[in-house]
Design a protein around this motif. Structure first.
Motif, PDB file in Angstrom:
ATOM      1  N   ALA A 171       0.835  -1.208   0.000  1.00  0.00           N
ATOM      2  CA  ALA A 171       0.000   0.000   0.000  1.00  0.00           C
ATOM      3  C   ALA A 171       0.864   1.250   0.000  1.00  0.00           C
ATOM      4  CB  ALA A 171      -0.926  -0.009   1.216  1.00  0.00           C
ATOM      5  N   GLY A 172       1.945   1.216   0.778  1.00  0.00           N
ATOM      6  CA  GLY A 172       2.846   2.367   0.816  1.00  0.00           C
ATOM      7  C   GLY A 172       3.519   2.605  -0.515  1.00  0.00           C
ATOM      8  N   THR A 173       3.901   1.524  -1.181  1.00  0.00           N
ATOM      9  CA  THR A 173       4.539   1.644  -2.489  1.00  0.00           C
ATOM     10  C   THR A 173       3.569   2.199  -3.515  1.00  0.00           C
ATOM     11  OG1 THR A 173       5.994  -0.237  -2.004  1.00  0.00           O
ATOM     12  CG2 THR A 173       5.738   0.380  -4.316  1.00  0.00           C
ATOM     13  N   ARG A 174       2.345   1.708  -3.516  1.00  0.00           N
ATOM     14  CA  ARG A 174       1.320   2.197  -4.438  1.00  0.00           C
ATOM     15  C   ARG A 174       1.076   3.687  -4.228  1.00  0.00           C
ATOM     16  NH1 ARG A 174      -2.447  -0.977  -7.029  1.00  0.00           N
ATOM     17  NH2 ARG A 174      -4.003   0.639  -6.588  1.00  0.00           N
ATOM     18  N   ASP A 175       0.961   4.091  -2.979  1.00  0.00           N
ATOM     19  CA  ASP A 175       0.718   5.501  -2.680  1.00  0.00           C
ATOM     20  C   ASP A 175       1.882   6.369  -3.149  1.00  0.00           C
ATOM     21  OD1 ASP A 175      -1.697   4.861  -1.549  1.00  0.00           O
ATOM     22  OD2 ASP A 175      -0.978   4.927   0.526  1.00  0.00           O
TER      23      ASP A 175
END
Length: 212
Positions: A29-33
């Motif tokens: 999720a952090g990478t996507r954001d």
């Protein structure tokens, strides 16, 4: 390390296996954001045509393959990034539903220009509009988003046989005025007081949505 008589030591299974560490859901999720933030900045600064997946990946500090893994093509990255940026405007249909239809023009106009007046929401919107104006692929993505996520939701709340056309005309009035004020910066519109603009535009939007 060897065993008691030179035999190889037997692993107890507690040692960490070699290789890439396991990626958790929070990591993903952090990478996507991070990719989405980088994409919005790249599209805002460079426009759709000059932005590349490689450039987005570099700005996000990831490999290009990871961008493709999460989002696919550049068009799909653009669509995902503008959907997040456009999210506040999608609440406009809820604004239409609040109160009677007699005041819907002012409520909708005030809501939309409130988004444009805030620097934090204006910047990604500028990226969307500039890219859509200069590139047909970006324009197609923008049209799909506006049509499916905004206009149809507003039209569904307008009690008229030509509700979709009315919603599109109201949107054209708002988007056109916003482009002249915030993108092209035509004077005196660009420096006019927001309340003055709302007072002028709201009755026109009202007429599109509920007029005879």
């Amino acid at each position: 390390m060897s065993g008691p008589e030179g035999a190889p030591a037997v692993s107890d299974g507690t040692a960490r296996k070699r290789g890439r560490p396991r990626r958790t859901d929070s990591d993903a999720a952090g990478t996507r954001d991070r990719i989405l933030v980088a994409a919005r900045e790249e599209f805002s600064e460079r426009g759709y045509e000059k932005t590349s997946v490689r450039g987005i990946a570099k700005a996000a500090g990831v490999d290009s393959a990871l961008v493709h893994h999460y989002f696919g093509t550049k068009e799909q990255v653009f669509a995902a990034s503008i959907e997040v940026a456009f999210a506040p405007a999608l609440n406009a249909s809820d604004t239409v539903a609040e109160g009677s239809l007699d005041g819907v023009g002012e409520r909708l106009t005030r809501f939309i220009f409130g988004i444009w007046e805030k620097p934090t929401t204006r910047t990604p919107l500028l990226a969307i509009v500039r890219s859509a104006v200069n590139n047909e692929t970006a324009a197609a993505v923008f049209r799909r988003l506006v049509a499916s996520q905004l206009l149809r939701r507003i039209a569904a709340q307008v009690d008229a046989p030509d509700a979709e056309l009315r919603a599109e005309l109201a949107a054209a009035q708002l988007i056109g005025t916003a482009m002249l004020r915030y993108v092209i910066k035509v004077e005196p519109l660009a420096s006019a007081d927001p309340e003055q603009i709302i007072a002028r535009v709201a009755p026109v939007v009202q007429g599109h949505l509920t007029g005879a």
